[in-house]
Write an enzyme that holds these catalytic residues in place. Structure first.
Site, PDB file in Angstrom:
ATOM      1  CG  HIS A  52      -1.753   1.169   1.433  1.00 26.08           C
ATOM      2  ND1 HIS A  52      -3.102   1.201   1.153  1.00 26.08           N
ATOM      3  CD2 HIS A  52      -1.462   2.407   1.915  1.00 26.08           C
ATOM      4  CE1 HIS A  52      -3.598   2.389   1.430  1.00 26.08           C
ATOM      5  NE2 HIS A  52      -2.616   3.141   1.904  1.00 26.08           N
ATOM      6  CD  GLU A  53       1.770   3.411   3.672  1.00 25.66           C
ATOM      7  OE1 GLU A  53       1.961   4.505   3.091  1.00 25.66           O
ATOM      8  OE2 GLU A  53       0.750   3.169   4.337  1.00 25.66           O
ATOM      9  CG  HIS A  88       0.123   5.970  -0.723  1.00 28.89           C
ATOM     10  ND1 HIS A  88      -0.999   6.492  -1.313  1.00 28.89           N
ATOM     11  CD2 HIS A  88      -0.283   5.472   0.480  1.00 28.89           C
ATOM     12  CE1 HIS A  88      -2.043   6.321  -0.523  1.00 28.89           C
ATOM     13  NE2 HIS A  88      -1.646   5.698   0.557  1.00 28.89           N
ATOM     14  CD  GLU A 107      -5.025   6.234   2.273  1.00 24.55           C
ATOM     15  OE1 GLU A 107      -4.839   5.063   2.668  1.00 24.55           O
ATOM     16  OE2 GLU A 107      -4.095   7.048   2.122  1.00 24.55           O
TER      17      GLU A 107
END
Length: 299
Positions: free
Chosen positions: A143-144, A147, A227
């Site tokens: 997820h990070e 980003h 998100e």
């Protein structure tokens, strides 16, 4: 379904950014129309201010962000499990290896920062490392890393900068009206009393009053879309939607972070570190975790 969600989230983000620029242009035009007799002049000034705000925030140092959040840098020797997971996710995402940090906090959380993949960094709390298994940690770091790959930090920073510029311009206009600037401008205008002029005056005043709230809501909407996009992109990297679902479930049951987290940093985390309730939910930077899980189940 996975790639449809990714494409949809990207499309919605660009639409929201367009709305942001239109809001900034509207406020600039209103301020210019009321105070300098030139709506176009005010529009140009507003766009310049927004550009300067964005540049100043985009190039904020990673060290400053990490220091503000109490993070310490680690390497392969001091935190091998976390380091290797981040390394694997960066390799799959085809981005440079980001710097790795740990925040000593029992809450479960993580975030990424950096305006581009070349100067990016990720951080995870000690609580997250203690509770998450390998698959869940891969999902969170995926997820990070997503980003970073998707330039989400830059997009979110631009959104914050535009919201700040809109709020600043509206506040300046409010103070000038308080001191009679708009009244003098209108009384000196030889077209005062014309029907179109009255309509323009009312529209300008409404824009100045309502734009800051609208800007905040658009900024939050952009944050929520990114998100959703990062969740879907993490699954694209790991090919394991259940790992992301399990990680989000644990994040949902985590207590708030013990240290104070400022509003700007809150938007960076995978899970809202403040966990407010009631009326505050309207201004969450993150979508509800239950909704994020439901979207993942539909993949």
């Amino acid at each position: 379904m996975l790639f449809d969600q990714i494409a949809s989230n990207k499309r919605k983000t660009w639409i929201l950014l367009l709305v942001f620029f239109l809001l900034l242009a509207l406020v600039g035009y209103a301020v210019g129309y009321l105070f300098i007799r030139s709506g176009l002049g005010g529009l140009v000034i507003a766009l310049i201010i927004g550009f300067i705000y964005a540049l100043s925030m985009i190039f904020q140092s990673t060290e400053i962000v990490m220091s503000m959040n109490g993070a310490r840098e680690v390497d392969e020797q001091t935190a091998p499990d976390l380091y290797h997971v981040v390394e694997d996710m960066a390799l799959v995402a085809q981005i440079p290896m980001p710097r790795v940090f740990i925040i000593d906090d029992p809450a479960l959380n993580a975030f990424a920062t950096g305006s581009n993949p070349q100067n990016a960094a990720v951080a995870a709390t000690s609580g997250l490392l203690a509770i998450m298994n390998r698959e869940e940690l891969e999902a969170v770091m995926g997820h990070e890393v997503s980003h970073i790959r998707n330039y989400d930090i830059r997009i979110s920073t631009i959104a914050v900068a535009l919201a700040s510029a809109i709020t600043m311009l509206s506040g300046m206009a409010g103070r000038m009206m308080w001191w009679g600037g708009a009244g003098r401008r209108r009384s000196d205008d030889d077209r005062d009393g014309n029907g179109l002029e009255i309509i323009m005056l009312v529209v300008s005043l409404l824009a100045i009053v309502l734009a800051p709230l609208a800007a905040t809501l658009v900024q939050l909407a952009i944050s929520r879309q990114r998100e959703f996009l990062a969740d879907a992109s993490s699954v694209e990297l790991t090919r394991n939607p259940q790992g992301m679902i399990n990680a989000l479930d644990k994040l949902d049951n985590s207590k708030p972070m013990s240290r104070h987290v400022d509003d700007a940093s809150s938007a960076l985390y995978i899970n809202d570190p403040k966990k407010g309730g009631g009326f505050q939910k309207l201004f969450y930077t993150h979508p509800p975790i239950s909704e994020r899980i439901e979207r993942l189940k539909q993949m």
